[in-house]
Design a protein around this motif. Structure first.
Motif, PDB file in Angstrom:
ATOM      1  N   GLY A  89       8.393 -47.052   5.973  1.00 37.15           N
ATOM      2  CA  GLY A  89       7.142 -47.634   6.454  1.00 37.15           C
ATOM      3  C   GLY A  89       6.654 -48.725   5.524  1.00 37.15           C
ATOM      4  N   SER A 139      10.991 -53.091   8.965  1.00 37.19           N
ATOM      5  CA  SER A 139       9.570 -52.709   8.933  1.00 37.19           C
ATOM      6  C   SER A 139       8.678 -53.935   8.816  1.00 37.19           C
ATOM      7  CB  SER A 139       9.302 -51.759   7.756  1.00 37.19           C
ATOM      8  OG  SER A 139      10.058 -50.581   7.857  1.00 37.19           O
ATOM      9  N   ASP A 182       7.537 -43.839  15.869  1.00 33.94           N
ATOM     10  CA  ASP A 182       7.162 -44.973  15.020  1.00 33.94           C
ATOM     11  C   ASP A 182       6.075 -45.795  15.695  1.00 33.94           C
ATOM     12  OD1 ASP A 182       9.137 -44.183  13.278  1.00 33.94           O
ATOM     13  OD2 ASP A 182      10.570 -45.723  13.874  1.00 33.94           O
ATOM     14  N   ILE A 240       2.792 -49.573   9.164  1.00 35.45           N
ATOM     15  CA  ILE A 240       3.813 -49.036  10.075  1.00 35.45           C
ATOM     16  C   ILE A 240       4.428 -47.776   9.500  1.00 35.45           C
ATOM     17  CG2 ILE A 240       5.675 -50.426   9.031  1.00 35.45           C
ATOM     18  CD1 ILE A 240       6.931 -50.657  11.843  1.00 35.45           C
ATOM     19  N   THR A 241       4.770 -46.856  10.369  1.00 32.64           N
ATOM     20  CA  THR A 241       5.714 -45.795  10.038  1.00 32.64           C
ATOM     21  C   THR A 241       6.977 -46.094  10.841  1.00 32.64           C
ATOM     22  OG1 THR A 241       6.160 -43.427  10.048  1.00 32.64           O
ATOM     23  CG2 THR A 241       4.700 -44.231  11.783  1.00 32.64           C
ATOM     24  N   SER A 242       8.122 -46.139  10.166  1.00 30.37           N
ATOM     25  CA  SER A 242       9.337 -46.681  10.792  1.00 30.37           C
ATOM     26  C   SER A 242      10.583 -45.862  10.465  1.00 30.37           C
ATOM     27  CB  SER A 242       9.541 -48.131  10.337  1.00 30.37           C
ATOM     28  OG  SER A 242       9.456 -48.227   8.920  1.00 30.37           O
ATOM     29  N   ALA A 250       8.725 -55.900  12.111  1.00 27.67           N
ATOM     30  CA  ALA A 250       7.949 -55.264  13.178  1.00 27.67           C
ATOM     31  C   ALA A 250       6.469 -55.587  13.041  1.00 27.67           C
ATOM     32  CB  ALA A 250       8.177 -53.758  13.166  1.00 27.67           C
ATOM     33  N   ALA A 274       6.426 -48.591  18.135  1.00 27.75           N
ATOM     34  CA  ALA A 274       7.486 -49.429  17.563  1.00 27.75           C
ATOM     35  C   ALA A 274       8.830 -48.738  17.744  1.00 27.75           C
ATOM     36  CB  ALA A 274       7.222 -49.681  16.081  1.00 27.75           C
ATOM     37  N   SER A 275       9.878 -49.520  17.979  1.00 23.49           N
ATOM     38  CA  SER A 275      11.202 -48.930  18.168  1.00 23.49           C
ATOM     39  C   SER A 275      12.295 -49.952  17.923  1.00 23.49           C
ATOM     40  CB  SER A 275      11.345 -48.358  19.587  1.00 23.49           C
ATOM     41  OG  SER A 275      11.191 -49.384  20.549  1.00 23.49           O
ATOM     42  N   ILE A 294      13.187 -46.044  13.293  1.00 19.96           N
ATOM     43  CA  ILE A 294      13.816 -47.370  13.358  1.00 19.96           C
ATOM     44  C   ILE A 294      14.901 -47.476  12.285  1.00 19.96           C
ATOM     45  CG2 ILE A 294      13.435 -49.825  12.871  1.00 19.96           C
ATOM     46  CD1 ILE A 294      10.658 -49.501  14.205  1.00 19.96           C
ATOM     47  N   SER A 343      10.276 -42.566  20.565  1.00 17.57           N
ATOM     48  CA  SER A 343      10.032 -42.879  19.164  1.00 17.57           C
ATOM     49  C   SER A 343       8.608 -42.531  18.744  1.00 17.57           C
ATOM     50  CB  SER A 343      10.285 -44.373  18.918  1.00 17.57           C
ATOM     51  OG  SER A 343       9.963 -44.708  17.586  1.00 17.57           O
TER      52      SER A 343
END
Length: 296
Positions: free
Chosen positions: A174, A49, A4, A21-23, A52, A233-234, A26, A2
């Motif tokens: 995000g 998002s 993210d 965050i960039t998501s 997280a 992040a995942s 996810i 990932s």
């Protein structure tokens, strides 16, 4: 692997703390796992998002955050859990809601509708922390902003966004959370409020190539921004065949005997990630036998 991630940051001599965050991955994995419609993908993607970022606010490795939306809109509700290491998972009660756009955008507020937001933090204490607030708009970001102010007494600004491609895959996702600590100076508060009021949407910023770092730099750069941590992040679920087996055993003798008598394989699907586990009759009989041994 990932791409993210969450960044943690501080500004104004640590009087302001921030997360971004960039998501995209996810939100897309959630869409694929649950088969969500565009408006549900947007709603659930925003909640994932937010969760997280809120998850990495916790300190303990075993700490777990749950965000639960119970609502009167057609989506009916969503449940998301996150840990302190950037792992998040979740689902919507009704994944296939279709609504016409509102003002040219996905009508997340209409899909969610009025309701409540429950925030539960299991921090390894005797009792988990639980806070509950009314949903303000159903758009998720405003609802989390209100939760922080009303339940945790932390003035905050939350921005969240999910942008879809025409083929209904996720194009961008995000967000950010900016929080003021009690000793923030008034001049910083005033300047920050003006800055945030003039922001374009999160998805517009992401489309323009903003990263979590540059989003925070744009908002907080004049206040001496310091990025202190990057956390991958995942979408990750902790379900397993063994966990599902234990859940089967917990159903009790009567239900298991009924499954054995039926003679058909049983498929159990995890709500959080939609993974399916099939148990043959012999495996169910083994679960039943383990109950019988335990009571002897």
């Amino acid at each position: 692997m990932s791409e993210d991630y969450v960044v943690r940051a501080a500004a104004a001599d640590s009087a302001v703390r921030a997360f971004a965050i960039t998501s995209k991955e996810i939100a897309e994995e959630s869409r694929q796992r649950h088969g969500t419609s565009p408006v549900v993908t947007a709603a659930l993607g925003r909640l994932l998002s937010g969760a997280a970022m809120m998850g990495v606010m916790m300190k303990g490795e075993e700490d777990v955050l749950t965000l639960q939306v119970k609502s009167g809109g057609p989506i009916r509700g969503m449940t998301v859990t996150a840990d302190s290491r950037g792992h998040v998972r979740g689902y919507a009660q009704v994944p296939d809601v279709m609504l016409p756009p509102r003002n040219g955008k996905l009508d997340v507020g209409g899909a969610v509708g009025p309701g409540i937001l429950n925030v539960i933090k299991d921090l390894g204490l005797k009792e988990p922390y639980a806070g509950q607030t009314d949903l303000q708009t159903g758009e998720i970001a405003e609802d989390l902003t209100y939760y922080f102010a009303a339940s945790e007494q932390v003035p905050s600004s939350v921005g969240l966004g999910v942008l879809m491609n025409k083929d209904n895959t996720v194009r961008q996702a995000g967000g950010f959370i900016i929080q003021l600590l009690p000793y923030t100076e008034e001049k910083v508060i005033d300047a920050l409020e003006k800055k945030i009021a003039g922001l374009s949407s999160v998805t517009e910023m992401l489309e323009q190539g903003y990263t979590p770092e540059s989003m925070l730099e744009y908002i907080l750069g004049e206040f001496g921004l310091e990025i202190t941590e990057h956390i991958p992040a995942s979408f990750l679920c902790n379900c397993s065949r063994e966990r599902i087996r234990k859940m089967l055993i917990s159903l009790g003798r009567e239900d298991l005997q009924e499954m054995v008598d039926d003679g058909e394989p049983v498929e159990i699907r995890c709500d959080m990630c939609s993974s399916a586990y099939t148990f043959e009759t012999d495996e169910i009989r083994a679960c039943l036998d383990s109950i019988e041994r335990a009571v002897r």
